[in-house]
Each structure stands twice: as C-alpha cells, then as structure tokens.
Design a protein around this motif. Structure first.
Motif, PDB file in Angstrom:
ATOM      1  N   ILE A 122       3.127 -17.336   8.372  1.00  0.00           N
ATOM      2  CA  ILE A 122       1.729 -17.126   8.002  1.00  0.00           C
ATOM      3  C   ILE A 122       1.165 -18.398   7.405  1.00  0.00           C
ATOM      4  CG2 ILE A 122       2.313 -16.223   5.708  1.00  0.00           C
ATOM      5  CD1 ILE A 122      -0.069 -14.284   6.023  1.00  0.00           C
ATOM      6  N   THR A 123      -0.060 -18.705   7.734  1.00  0.00           N
ATOM      7  CA  THR A 123      -0.774 -19.812   7.132  1.00  0.00           C
ATOM      8  C   THR A 123      -2.170 -19.343   6.746  1.00  0.00           C
ATOM      9  OG1 THR A 123      -1.535 -22.086   7.442  1.00  0.00           O
ATOM     10  CG2 THR A 123      -1.621 -20.664   9.370  1.00  0.00           C
ATOM     11  N   GLY A 124      -2.649 -19.827   5.620  1.00  0.00           N
ATOM     12  CA  GLY A 124      -3.970 -19.431   5.155  1.00  0.00           C
ATOM     13  C   GLY A 124      -3.975 -18.272   4.177  1.00  0.00           C
ATOM     14  N   HIS A 125      -2.798 -17.732   3.886  1.00  0.00           N
ATOM     15  CA  HIS A 125      -2.726 -16.633   2.910  1.00  0.00           C
ATOM     16  C   HIS A 125      -1.311 -16.609   2.324  1.00  0.00           C
ATOM     17  CE1 HIS A 125      -4.121 -13.006   0.934  1.00  0.00           C
ATOM     18  NE2 HIS A 125      -3.017 -12.385   1.286  1.00  0.00           N
ATOM     19  N   ALA A 126      -0.996 -17.591   1.511  1.00  0.00           N
ATOM     20  CA  ALA A 126       0.359 -17.732   0.974  1.00  0.00           C
ATOM     21  C   ALA A 126       0.480 -17.013  -0.368  1.00  0.00           C
ATOM     22  CB  ALA A 126       0.702 -19.206   0.806  1.00  0.00           C
ATOM     23  N   GLU A 127       0.271 -15.687  -0.353  1.00  0.00           N
ATOM     24  CA  GLU A 127       0.332 -14.906  -1.587  1.00  0.00           C
ATOM     25  C   GLU A 127       1.662 -14.153  -1.666  1.00  0.00           C
ATOM     26  OE1 GLU A 127      -1.712 -15.334  -3.883  1.00  0.00           O
ATOM     27  OE2 GLU A 127      -3.252 -16.418  -2.767  1.00  0.00           O
ATOM     28  N   PRO A 128       2.248 -14.051  -2.872  1.00  0.00           N
ATOM     29  CA  PRO A 128       3.556 -13.407  -3.028  1.00  0.00           C
ATOM     30  C   PRO A 128       3.595 -11.951  -2.570  1.00  0.00           C
ATOM     31  CG  PRO A 128       2.981 -14.635  -5.000  1.00  0.00           C
ATOM     32  CD  PRO A 128       1.760 -14.623  -4.132  1.00  0.00           C
ATOM     33  N   SER A 129       2.465 -11.245  -2.623  1.00  0.00           N
ATOM     34  CA  SER A 129       2.475  -9.843  -2.189  1.00  0.00           C
ATOM     35  C   SER A 129       2.863  -9.728  -0.726  1.00  0.00           C
ATOM     36  CB  SER A 129       1.102  -9.209  -2.421  1.00  0.00           C
ATOM     37  OG  SER A 129       0.095  -9.907  -1.706  1.00  0.00           O
ATOM     38  N   THR A 130       2.543 -10.745   0.086  1.00  0.00           N
ATOM     39  CA  THR A 130       2.925 -10.710   1.493  1.00  0.00           C
ATOM     40  C   THR A 130       4.436 -10.797   1.635  1.00  0.00           C
ATOM     41  OG1 THR A 130       0.841 -11.847   1.973  1.00  0.00           O
ATOM     42  CG2 THR A 130       2.438 -11.697   3.759  1.00  0.00           C
ATOM     43  N   LEU A 131       5.059 -11.625   0.789  1.00  0.00           N
ATOM     44  CA  LEU A 131       6.526 -11.695   0.784  1.00  0.00           C
ATOM     45  C   LEU A 131       7.117 -10.330   0.463  1.00  0.00           C
ATOM     46  CD1 LEU A 131       7.359 -15.042  -1.048  1.00  0.00           C
ATOM     47  CD2 LEU A 131       8.096 -14.420   1.245  1.00  0.00           C
ATOM     48  N   PHE A 132       6.564  -9.652  -0.539  1.00  0.00           N
ATOM     49  CA  PHE A 132       7.125  -8.364  -0.949  1.00  0.00           C
ATOM     50  C   PHE A 132       6.983  -7.330   0.160  1.00  0.00           C
ATOM     51  CE2 PHE A 132       6.755  -4.157  -2.878  1.00  0.00           C
ATOM     52  CZ  PHE A 132       7.966  -4.094  -3.549  1.00  0.00           C
ATOM     53  N   HIS A 133       5.847  -7.307   0.829  1.00  0.00           N
ATOM     54  CA  HIS A 133       5.617  -6.277   1.848  1.00  0.00           C
ATOM     55  C   HIS A 133       6.315  -6.592   3.162  1.00  0.00           C
ATOM     56  CE1 HIS A 133       2.784  -3.380   0.103  1.00  0.00           C
ATOM     57  NE2 HIS A 133       2.391  -4.377  -0.663  1.00  0.00           N
ATOM     58  N   VAL A 134       6.425  -7.881   3.522  1.00  0.00           N
ATOM     59  CA  VAL A 134       6.988  -8.244   4.819  1.00  0.00           C
ATOM     60  C   VAL A 134       8.470  -8.558   4.715  1.00  0.00           C
ATOM     61  CG1 VAL A 134       6.862  -9.904   6.729  1.00  0.00           C
ATOM     62  CG2 VAL A 134       4.761  -9.038   5.672  1.00  0.00           C
ATOM     63  N   GLY A 135       8.884  -9.247   3.641  1.00  0.00           N
ATOM     64  CA  GLY A 135      10.288  -9.594   3.472  1.00  0.00           C
ATOM     65  C   GLY A 135      10.457 -11.036   3.032  1.00  0.00           C
ATOM     66  N   GLY A 136      11.562 -11.304   2.361  1.00  0.00           N
ATOM     67  CA  GLY A 136      11.806 -12.626   1.797  1.00  0.00           C
ATOM     68  C   GLY A 136      12.013 -13.716   2.819  1.00  0.00           C
ATOM     69  N   GLY A 137      12.296 -13.345   4.072  1.00  0.00           N
ATOM     70  CA  GLY A 137      12.489 -14.358   5.103  1.00  0.00           C
ATOM     71  C   GLY A 137      11.195 -14.895   5.676  1.00  0.00           C
TER      72      GLY A 137
ATOM     73  N   LEU B  85       0.153  -3.768  10.422  1.00  0.00           N
ATOM     74  CA  LEU B  85      -0.116  -4.336  11.739  1.00  0.00           C
ATOM     75  C   LEU B  85       1.173  -4.775  12.423  1.00  0.00           C
ATOM     76  CD1 LEU B  85      -3.049  -6.649  12.725  1.00  0.00           C
ATOM     77  CD2 LEU B  85      -0.746  -7.142  13.536  1.00  0.00           C
ATOM     78  N   LEU B  86       2.066  -5.418  11.659  1.00  0.00           N
ATOM     79  CA  LEU B  86       3.348  -5.841  12.245  1.00  0.00           C
ATOM     80  C   LEU B  86       4.177  -4.634  12.673  1.00  0.00           C
ATOM     81  CD1 LEU B  86       4.349  -8.761   9.852  1.00  0.00           C
ATOM     82  CD2 LEU B  86       3.607  -8.948  12.230  1.00  0.00           C
ATOM     83  N   ALA B  87       4.180  -3.586  11.871  1.00  0.00           N
ATOM     84  CA  ALA B  87       4.952  -2.397  12.227  1.00  0.00           C
ATOM     85  C   ALA B  87       4.411  -1.754  13.504  1.00  0.00           C
ATOM     86  CB  ALA B  87       4.920  -1.396  11.079  1.00  0.00           C
ATOM     87  N   ARG B  88       3.104  -1.881  13.716  1.00  0.00           N
ATOM     88  CA  ARG B  88       2.486  -1.280  14.892  1.00  0.00           C
ATOM     89  C   ARG B  88       2.618  -2.171  16.138  1.00  0.00           C
ATOM     90  NH1 ARG B  88      -1.965  -0.956  12.698  1.00  0.00           N
ATOM     91  NH2 ARG B  88      -3.044  -2.750  13.597  1.00  0.00           N
ATOM     92  N   ALA B  89       2.391  -3.479  15.961  1.00  0.00           N
ATOM     93  CA  ALA B  89       2.345  -4.381  17.117  1.00  0.00           C
ATOM     94  C   ALA B  89       3.687  -5.037  17.425  1.00  0.00           C
ATOM     95  CB  ALA B  89       1.281  -5.460  16.892  1.00  0.00           C
ATOM     96  N   ALA B  90       4.543  -5.158  16.419  1.00  0.00           N
ATOM     97  CA  ALA B  90       5.852  -5.796  16.636  1.00  0.00           C
ATOM     98  C   ALA B  90       6.905  -5.058  15.834  1.00  0.00           C
ATOM     99  CB  ALA B  90       5.798  -7.269  16.239  1.00  0.00           C
ATOM    100  N   PRO B  91       7.166  -3.801  16.151  1.00  0.00           N
ATOM    101  CA  PRO B  91       8.122  -3.009  15.357  1.00  0.00           C
ATOM    102  C   PRO B  91       9.513  -3.634  15.365  1.00  0.00           C
ATOM    103  CG  PRO B  91       7.576  -1.910  17.432  1.00  0.00           C
ATOM    104  CD  PRO B  91       6.634  -3.055  17.314  1.00  0.00           C
ATOM    105  N   GLY B  92      10.121  -3.607  14.179  1.00  0.00           N
ATOM    106  CA  GLY B  92      11.472  -4.145  14.066  1.00  0.00           C
ATOM    107  C   GLY B  92      11.547  -5.652  13.973  1.00  0.00           C
ATOM    108  N   LEU B  93      10.416  -6.335  13.859  1.00  0.00           N
ATOM    109  CA  LEU B  93      10.422  -7.801  13.771  1.00  0.00           C
ATOM    110  C   LEU B  93      11.086  -8.246  12.481  1.00  0.00           C
ATOM    111  CD1 LEU B  93       9.240 -10.469  15.122  1.00  0.00           C
ATOM    112  CD2 LEU B  93       7.406 -10.250  13.411  1.00  0.00           C
ATOM    113  N   PRO B  94      12.147  -9.067  12.515  1.00  0.00           N
ATOM    114  CA  PRO B  94      12.746  -9.585  11.277  1.00  0.00           C
ATOM    115  C   PRO B  94      11.750 -10.482  10.549  1.00  0.00           C
ATOM    116  CG  PRO B  94      14.198  -9.932  13.170  1.00  0.00           C
ATOM    117  CD  PRO B  94      12.864  -9.524  13.721  1.00  0.00           C
ATOM    118  N   SER B  95      11.795 -10.461   9.255  1.00  0.00           N
ATOM    119  CA  SER B  95      10.836 -11.265   8.488  1.00  0.00           C
ATOM    120  C   SER B  95      10.992 -12.749   8.763  1.00  0.00           C
ATOM    121  CB  SER B  95      10.994 -10.990   6.984  1.00  0.00           C
ATOM    122  OG  SER B  95      12.293 -11.327   6.538  1.00  0.00           O
ATOM    123  N   GLU B  96      12.212 -13.180   9.158  1.00  0.00           N
ATOM    124  CA  GLU B  96      12.432 -14.590   9.464  1.00  0.00           C
ATOM    125  C   GLU B  96      11.647 -15.040  10.685  1.00  0.00           C
ATOM    126  OE1 GLU B  96      14.739 -12.330   9.101  1.00  0.00           O
ATOM    127  OE2 GLU B  96      15.748 -12.862   7.207  1.00  0.00           O
TER     128      GLU B  96
END
Length: 584
Positions: free
Chosen positions: A499-514, A484-495
């Motif tokens: 996100i709130t309500g879904h603090a799972e590590p897989s989101t860090l891996f897919h989106v970025g450590g920032g 969704l981020l790649a489609r709606a906000a391409p190039g958005l830095p992870s910083e």
C-alpha cells in the motif's frame, strides 16, 4: 487523617426533606444504595460509562493500532521479548502492556469469546485498569478523606472524559493509572500511619511500582518520588534536618527497592541483549527525551495547557476541583490534604514543563484531585466559592456538554454530509445534564451536583461513543480495506499486499504484519513485478507515478475496486485504488 468534621454528614433538614421532589427522593435512594454497596455500584458505573463503543469502535490510529499490532505479532510469533510493528522495532515503551494484552487475547481465544483479530480483546487491560483505578481511589481514599468522600471522588474519576477515552484505547495509560493509584494509596497509608504500615503493605507498594515501570518506564515511580521529596521538605521541623521523612522507614526502602528491580530487570536485561542496547538508546534518547525537549509528533502545548484544558478532560464533575482549590490550599496543614497536594503539584508541574503535551499525561494526578474536590463538597463547614467562580463552574459544565453534542452532530456531517440518528440524541442529553447539574449547583448541593453530572453524562457518552463515532464509515478506512481484499482476493497473504498513500498502523492490524508499506507510486508498480498474485493499493496522490512506472514496466493492470474516506490523523481525504497484474 482529616479532623472529625470531615466525617460529618450533611443531611438536608426535615422541612427540606418533606418538601423534596420525587427526583430528590430518587437521588437519595441512589445515594443510599451507593453507600451500602460501594464497590458494586462503582463497577456498574464504570461499565455503564466505559462499555459504549468498546466493542464497536474499530482499531484507531495511531497509538492503539501500534500497541495492538505489536502484541498480535508477539502472540503469533511466540517472541515475548521483542516489540515489533511489522518489520520495525518499536523501542519506545516497556513490555508490560503487551504482556497484559497477550494474556487477554489468549484467555478470550481459549474461551471462544474473541480472537486476535478483534481489537476489543487488546482493549480489555485498559478497561480493567480504569475500573481498578476507580476502585483503588475508593479503597485507599477512605483513609485519606473518609468513606463518603472517597466514594464520591471515585465516581468523579470514573466519569472523567479523559479516563473514559483511555478505557477504550489499547495502550498503557489506563493500566498505568491503576498502578499509580494503588501505589500512592499505599504511600498515603505509610505517610499518615507509619507505625502501623506492615511489611506486606510495603511489599505490595514496591511490587505495584515494578509493574508500573514495566507499563510505562519511569512515570510510575516518578509520582511517589516527587511526592516524597515534596513531603520531606515541607514536613521538616524548624531547626531540624533539611529532610524529614519518618514514612521512609515504613516503606522498607532497603529491601523494597531491590524487590522492584527484581521485577523489572529480567526483561530489561533480555531486551538489552536482544536489541544490542538499541531499546534503551531509542526509548530514552529518542522517545522520552524527545518529548521533553520538543513536541513529539506535533503534540506541542504551552505551559499552562493542562490547567486550561482540565475542565474538559475532567468533565463532567471536575468543576468540584476548581471550587475546592482555595480551601484545600488553606488546609494544607492537615496531613491528608498535604499528602494529596504533594501528590498533585510537583507531578503536574513536571508535565507542564515537558514540551510534548497530551490530555492524558496528567491522569496520574486525577485521583488526588477528585478526592480533594469530594472532601470539600462533603465538608459541612466548607467555605463557599465566590459568585464568579460558581458561574465559571456552571459555564464549564454547559460549554463542554454542548461542545460534545456539537461534535457529535458536526463531525458526521462534515465527513459524510449527514449525521446518524444517534448523534441527534446528544443535544437533548447535554441539555438534561446541564439542567440537572445546574439545579443542584443553585442549591449549593455540590456533592449531589457532581454525582448527578456523572450519571447524566451516560447518555452523552452513549450517543457519541456508541451511536455516532463507530457509524462514521468514512473515517474507518482499514476495515474497508480488509473487507475489499477478502472479497476480491480471498486468502491473500499479507506479504503479497502493498500500500502507498495510507501508511497507517490500523491497516497493519486489519490486514496483517506482513503488509508492505510502500513510499512511492513507482515502488507500488515494482512491487507487483516481484511475484505473481500480488495486490497493491495506490493512493490518489501516487496514482500518476504508479501508472507511469507500470507502463514503463509493461504491466497490464486490473483494477479490483477502491476505498475512499478521511484520514483523520492527517486531516485529509484519500482514495485508494486496488490493482493486480491481469492474467493473460
């Protein structure tokens, strides 16, 4: 060594061979091929068992994504001492698996086969560790239980469901199993033939233990230590010293232990300095002792948990271990059997005593258990199990096979309301396994029953791991957030994403450590005001608080889309809506 009868073969009589069915003849041909090219057959078997789902299952929560993200940050920052997930130090496990994963990522990127965003690049050390553990079981098992039993035991280990799962997960346990199996195999040689145990073999033992410490701290040396203490006590002669350990000299403890420390200490000193001692206080005081005293992260289980779940974890061929236990204990006077029992019992009891329990914790004992089961099955003079035990073994095989098929069908239906076509293949695959295995059990062809069970488990594992699990889109929330981020906000830095309500590590891996993990809905609204171009994902439980705070701050919101699914780590459904500040 076992006595000569262990090396006798149990070929069928000529009349039975003449009346063998076509299936029996094909099984005999497969057995012959396995004996001619054992290592090749074992590697191919491992690949067939472990590769389904290896590339297609997304990063799982929580441990795998934590390990993979920490390694990814090492690769991206060039800091191979600290272990961090996002901004947080992860002072729990040593660095060995991260170095192995980083090497895998660098190699695959250099060859163009994968890049650091592919989770399977981080799983490769686990896959190789599982294969090496199987090969080490065969390699060293030959000197303990004979070539044929070692081959069968290695195949049984390869088929174990718990090892199949660990081969798919980018964390420590499959690699740890390889180091423990190799170290214990060398220990077994030193125990049985201390006079011929060379300095090179001793050096290999201590180097492997050092690598094991870098993988998971004290677990690797704990297994041979407990085994050695048990053997030293049980081997003592009447009227002799309290401890009897002639094998200790063969292991060259005087220079072997410093060699192991030379492998371990450089990083230990570096991480101690870099974290000002926090790594040791948190890894030992928080992680290790926390698991001993209480159920870490709700993974609690009563004493006896591993015994009760063994036939599930060791499916499909673990039933041989159950059938072999009585005779193995009766023959503990034989050095090889005594060594295998000493490998299993004290380590198993330690894990039963620890409050935190997970099925893979006892995995370091599985090579010994599989060899005990295989040695019994191939013993022509074995004691046959009582009728009730044979039926218990049959029911265990059938129950787990049908249970896997039921999960393959029920889980997608529960999550999505329908099931992938591949899930429907699990039931006939389970019935085929039950029929083939029960057929050989009924003839008391126990070795063949175990071998058939392992091969027949292949279509079940394919159905669950390749055709079902990766296709349940609702449980794979993080890849859809990334899309969704790649489609709606391409190039958005992870910083710039919170996100709130879904603090799972897989989101860090897919989106970025920032990525910013926000605690409350109000924090998400405040996050948007800090800089232009920021995006937040707000969970449904925080939606009202987010909108209230956004209205107070005078923000004009633009909704970009939503992702909904099942957070399987918490067992609840979640809907995430994506917002940014609307441009004037």
């Amino acid at each position: 060594m076992l006595d000569a009868r262990r090396h006798a073969t149990s070929q069928p009589s000529p009349p039975l061979r003449m009346s063998a069915t076509r299936l029996d003849l094909r099984l005999d041909q497969m057995s012959g091929a396995a004996q001619r090219w054992p290592r090749l057959v074992l590697v191919l078997l491992c690949l067939a068992l472990f590769l389904p789902g290896f590339f297609s299952i997304p990063a799982t929560d929580r441990d795998e994504s934590r390990f993979a993200q920490a390694t990814r940050q090492m690769v991206e920052t060039g800091d191979y001492v600290h272990i961090r997930v996002g901004e947080e130090e992860r002072n729990k496990k040593p660095v060995g698996i991260h170095w192995a994963q980083a090497a895998s990522v660098h190699l695959l990127e250099a060859t163009g086969l994968a890049d650091r965003s592919d989770i399977w690049a981080y799983r490769l050390p686990s896959l190789l560790g599982a294969i090496l553990a199987v090969l080490a079981t065969f390699q060293f098992g030959r000197g303990l239980v004979g070539r044929r039993a070692a081959m069968l035991g290695a195949a049984m280990l390869a088929g174990c469901m718990v090892l199949m799962v660990e081969a798919h997960i980018a964390k420590t346990d499959a690699a740890l199993l390889a180091s423990v199996t190799a170290a214990m195999g060398l220990f077994g040689l030193a125990y049985l033939r201390p006079g011929s145990f060379s300095a090179r073999q001793a050096a290999a033992f201590w180097v492997i233990l050092g690598l094991g410490v870098l993988l998971k701290g004290p677990i690797a040396p704990m297994v041979p230590l407990l085994t050695g203490l048990t053997l030293a006590i049980t081997d003592r002669r009447r009227g002799g010293p309290w401890l009897h350990a002639p094998w200790l000299g063969a292991l060259r403890l005087s220079w072997g232990l410093p060699l192991m420390l030379a492998i371990v200490l450089p990083w230990m000193i570096a991480i101690g300095i870099a974290t000002e001692g926090r790594f040791f206080s948190q890894a030992i005081g928080g992680d290790m002792l926390g698991k001993v005293g209480s159920g870490d992260e709700k993974h609690w289980g009563p004493p006896g948990f591993y015994l009760l779940t063994f036939l599930v974890a060791a499916f499909p061929a673990g039933f041989l271990v159950l059938l072999a236990l009585r005779q193995s204990w009766a023959e503990r006077g034989q050095p090889a059997i005594r060594f295998l029992i000493a490998w299993v019992v004290p380590t198993w009891l330690v894990f039963e005593a620890v409050a935190t329990k997970l099925p893979h914790y006892t995995l370091p004992t599985y090579p010994a258990l599989m060899m005990l089961g295989a040695a019994w099955a191939l013993d022509p003079l074995r004691t046959e199990p009582p009728r009730w035990l044979r039926w218990l073994a049959r029911l265990a095989v059938a129950g787990v096979a049908l249970g896997l098929a039921a999960v393959a069908v029920a889980l997608p239906w529960f999550v999505t309301g329908h099931e992938p076509l591949g899930a429907l293949l699990a039931l006939p695959a389970a019935l085929l396994l039950i029929w083939l295995t029960w057929r050989e059990m009924g003839r008391a062809h126990w070795a063949r029953a175990a071998a058939v069970a392992v091969v027949a488990a292949l279509p079940i594992y394919v159905s669950v791991m390749q055709l079902t699990f990766p296709r349940i889109e609702a449980i794979w929330i993080a890849p859809r957030i990334e899309a969704l981020l790649a489609r709606a906000a391409p190039g958005l830095p992870s910083e710039k994403f919170g996100i709130t309500g879904h603090a799972e590590p897989s989101t860090l891996f897919h989106v970025g450590g920032g990525l910013q993990l926000l605690r409350r809905g109000e924090d998400a609204a405040i996050f948007l005001t800090a800089d232009a171009g920021r995006v937040v994902a707000v969970g449904d439980r925080a939606e009202a608080d987010f909108r209230r705070e956004a209205a107070r701050l005078g923000l004009r919101l633009e909704e970009m889309g939503s992702v909904d699914g099942l957070n399987y780590t918490r067992g609840r459904r979640v809907t995430l809506r994506f917002y940014r500040v609307a441009t004037p």
